[in-house]
Design a protein around this motif. Structure first.
Motif, mmCIF file in Angstrom:
data_model
loop_
_atom_site.group_PDB
_atom_site.id
_atom_site.type_symbol
_atom_site.label_atom_id
_atom_site.label_comp_id
_atom_site.label_asym_id
_atom_site.label_seq_id
_atom_site.Cartn_x
_atom_site.Cartn_y
_atom_site.Cartn_z
ATOM 1 N N GLU A 87 0.805 -1.220 0.000
ATOM 2 C CA GLU A 87 0.000 0.000 0.000
ATOM 3 C C GLU A 87 0.838 1.271 0.000
ATOM 4 O O GLU A 87 0.353 2.338 -0.380
ATOM 5 C CB GLU A 87 -0.956 0.014 1.188
ATOM 6 N N ASP A 88 2.131 1.172 0.403
ATOM 7 C CA ASP A 88 3.005 2.338 0.337
ATOM 8 C C ASP A 88 3.621 2.506 -1.036
ATOM 9 O O ASP A 88 4.438 3.411 -1.249
ATOM 10 C CB ASP A 88 4.098 2.255 1.407
ATOM 11 N N ASP A 89 3.259 1.639 -1.990
ATOM 12 C CA ASP A 89 3.716 1.694 -3.377
ATOM 13 C C ASP A 89 5.219 1.478 -3.507
ATOM 14 O O ASP A 89 5.837 1.946 -4.458
ATOM 15 C CB ASP A 89 3.312 3.029 -4.028
ATOM 16 N N ASP A 90 5.817 0.774 -2.565
ATOM 17 C CA ASP A 90 7.239 0.467 -2.631
ATOM 18 C C ASP A 90 7.437 -0.766 -3.509
ATOM 19 O O ASP A 90 7.143 -1.889 -3.101
ATOM 20 C CB ASP A 90 7.788 0.216 -1.223
#
Length: 257
Positions: A87-90
Motif C-alpha cells: 500500500e506504500d507503493d514500494d
C-alpha cells in the motif's frame, strides 16, 4: 489444465512474476518501460486509454485467483504492464502475489483478463490485507514522427480477504463507533477486520452541516480523529457514503455518542 491457473510450488510462482517468461517482445520493451516509468511524473495531464472494469479488486482467500477485465479503448495497439505493490507503493518490497502474463500486447479495442495469484502464505488469516494493483499502458507506435508519448499508470486497491473471515465489509459499516471527544473534536473507530471506504463524511448538528472528509479509508482496528470548525454535541448526526465491494455507493447515518 492451464499450468498458470494453479501454482503448485514457489518456483512456478516466481516464474510467473517474471515478464521475460511470457512474451517474446518483452526484452525489447524493458528499456522502454524503464524510461517511460521515469517520465510518469512529467505527464500529469496524460489520459488513460486502458479502461479497468472495476474500482477495486477483492481477492477472496477461498479461491485460487482473482481477476479483473481491462480494455484497450484506443485506436492503436499498446502494451500493458501490471504488477502488485504494497500500500506504500514500494516496488522493492516483496509481495505474495503474481500477475499472470504481467506484460501483454493489446490490439485496439481488445479485452484482456488480468489474473492475480496468491502464494498461499504470508498474510494474516484473521484480518483483511490491502495492496495496490498497478496497470501501466505503454504506447508502441508514435502518433506522429515528432510526437512525444508517455506511459500512463493506473492503480486500484487490492484487498485480500482470508477464507473463513466472518461477516462482510457492508456488515462492518454499522459497527463503526463515532464518539465526541470534546466540543470540537470527534473520533471514529473501526473495530472490524475489514477495510472500509467512506466518502462525503459530514456531521449534522441541528441542520448545521460540517464536512469532515471527502474520502476516508479506515483500516481494520484503526481510529481517526477529526476537528470541527463549530461546536458539536452528543446526538449529532453523522452522514456518509460507503463504497461497497463492487464499487457501488450506499448512504448511511450514525449518531454521535
Amino acid at each position: 489444465m492451464d499450468p498458470e491457473a494453479t501454482p503448485t510450488h514457489p518456483g512456478k510462482l516466481r516464474a510467473l512474476m517474471s515478464p521475460l517468461n511470457h512474451l517474446p517482445f518483452c526484452r525489447s520493451l524493458l528499456w522502454i518501460s524503464a524510461l517511460i516509468a521515469a517520465l510518469l511524473a512529467l505527464a500529469p495531464c496524460a489520459q488513460a486509454t486502458v479502461k479497468i472494469e472495476g474500482t477495486r479488486l477483492i481477492y477472496f482467500g477461498q479461491y485460487k485467483e482473482a481477476s479483473i477485465n481491462i480494455v484497450n479503448q484506443s485506436s492503436s495497439e499498446l502494451a500493458v504492464q501490471s504488477w502488485v505493490t504494497r500500500e506504500d507503493d514500494d516496488a522493492t518490497s516483496p509481495v505474495p502475489f503474481a500477475v499472470v502474463r504481467p506484460l501483454v500486447r493489446l490490439d485496439a479495442q481488445q479485452h484482456h483478463l488480468l489474473r492475480i495469484l496468491y502464494a498461499g502464505a504470508g498474510l494474516p488469516s484473521d484480518v483483511e490485507s490491502m495492496f495496490l494493483l498497478n496497470v501501466m499502458e505503454i504506447p508502441l507506435k508514435p502518433e506522429a514522427a515528432d510526437s512525444v508519448q508517455f506511459a500512463v499508470r493506473q492503480r486500484l486497491k487490492l484487498f485480500y480477504r482470508p477464507a473463513g473471515l466472518a461477516g462482510s465489509s457492508s456488515e462492518a459499516v454499522p459497527q463503526l463507533v463515532w464518539s465526541r471527544t470534546d466540543g470540537q473534536t470527534l473520533t471514529v473507530t473501526n473495530p472490524s477486520a475489514f477495510h472500509l471506504s467512506l466518502v462525503d463524511v459530514q456531521v449534522d448538528k441541528g441542520g448545521q452541516v460540517q464536512v469532515l472528509d471527502d474520502y476516508l479509508l479506515l483500516k481494520p482496528g484503526e481510529r481517526k480523529v477529526f476537528s470541527t470548525q463549530a461546536p458539536i454535541s452528543v446526538g449529532s448526526q453523522i452522514n456518509f457514503t460507503e463504497i461497497t465491494d463492487i464499487g457501488l455507493q450506499a448512504r448511511h447515518r450514525a449518531v454521535l455518542k
